[in-house]
Design an enzyme around this catalytic site. Sequence first.
Site, short mmCIF file in Angstrom:
data_model
loop_
_atom_site.label_atom_id
_atom_site.label_comp_id
_atom_site.label_asym_id
_atom_site.label_seq_id
_atom_site.Cartn_x
_atom_site.Cartn_y
_atom_site.Cartn_z
N GLU A 201 6.51 13.65 8.23
CA GLU A 201 7.65 13.27 7.57
C GLU A 201 8.63 13.37 8.80
OE1 GLU A 201 7.90 11.79 5.05
OE2 GLU A 201 6.90 12.71 3.32
N ASP B 32 -4.96 11.37 6.73
CA ASP B 32 -4.33 12.37 5.89
C ASP B 32 -5.07 12.62 4.63
OD1 ASP B 32 -3.49 9.88 5.24
OD2 ASP B 32 -1.33 10.27 5.57
N HIS C 149 7.60 7.78 8.47
CA HIS C 149 6.37 8.73 8.57
C HIS C 149 5.16 7.72 9.07
CE1 HIS C 149 5.56 8.52 3.96
NE2 HIS C 149 4.44 8.04 4.43
N ASN D 199 10.53 6.05 5.51
CA ASN D 199 11.22 6.79 6.23
C ASN D 199 10.63 7.02 7.74
OD1 ASN D 199 9.11 8.39 5.86
ND2 ASN D 199 10.01 10.10 4.61
C1 GLP Z 1 1.50 6.84 2.45
C2 GLP Z 1 0.44 7.29 3.78
C3 GLP Z 1 0.58 6.71 4.98
C4 GLP Z 1 1.13 5.31 4.63
C5 GLP Z 1 2.48 5.21 3.88
C6 GLP Z 1 2.96 3.73 3.92
O1 GLP Z 1 2.48 8.05 2.52
N1 GLP Z 1 0.38 8.55 4.00
O2 GLP Z 1 -0.54 6.81 5.95
O3 GLP Z 1 1.23 4.62 6.06
O4 GLP Z 1 2.08 5.78 2.80
O5 GLP Z 1 2.69 3.27 2.38
P1 GLP Z 1 2.42 1.62 2.22
O6 GLP Z 1 1.28 0.88 3.04
O7 GLP Z 1 1.77 1.71 0.71
O8 GLP Z 1 3.88 1.19 2.30
#
Ligand code: GLP
Length: 243
Positions: free
Chosen positions: A143, A67, A138, A136
């Site tokens: 989402e 992304d 995702h 959440n």
């Molecule tokens: C972001 C990314 C995701 C990632 C998520 C969790 O929103 N788009 O791909 O998995 O955050 O992030 P973290 O690893 O910092 O908890």
Amino acid sequence: MKLYRANDYKEMSRKAANIISSLVIMKPDCVLGLATGSTPIGTYQELVRRYENGDLDFSQVCSANLDEYKGLTKDNEQSYFYFMYNNLFKHVNIKLENTNIPNGMEPNAQEECLRYERVIESLNGVDLQLLGLGHNGHIGFNEPAEAFETITHCVDLTASTIEANKRFFEKEEDVPRQAYTMGIGTIMKAKKILLIVSGEDKADILYRSLRGPVTPHVPASILQLHNDVIVVADEAALSRMPE
Ligand code: GLP
């Protein structure tokens, strides 16, 4: 689904890097699906270490990231291109022209999403998709929703994701409201999926993702239907999972 338990974040990162390394060694021209967020940083550091030790060669590897924020330039410190460049690409011998990330600066969402799907197709798909887990549920930026969005699309970020990601920005207003993300169908087409999860704050959502009902309200729950998923999680993240 295989579940590997790790004592802590460091061990999770090592185990995840071992899995990715084994693929790069066995298939030097593999396609790696890459992720951002704080969770994979340790995994990337481990990969860099193995490269520096002479154990890994990325010269034929291609990558496709999950992304990118819409509206951020590549040199914006919060863009996922910037993240990937600074956490992995610039430290190893991957060719930048073999790396792919949605173009956050393309205003035409339909065009950019189709282009990105074609890029992945032209690579013959992703061999191993690395995933982190949002609070959440995702994955990428898919989402919670009423239905699973299948292909790469433009998404409105939820308030909870904006809240979670604001720690990387100076002010909450700076967090982009939209992003381009591979869809659930794009992710599910990866031949192998590696989900990495760390920390007690993820314990509940990890449990719901792996053991709860498969529902678009918990996007990661779809992974229960993939036939080759490896989960590497630390004890804190697994604290709600039975042994
Ligand atoms: C972001 C990314 C995701 C990632 C998520 C969790 O929103 N788009 O791909 O998995 O955050 O992030 P973290 O690893 O910092 O908890």
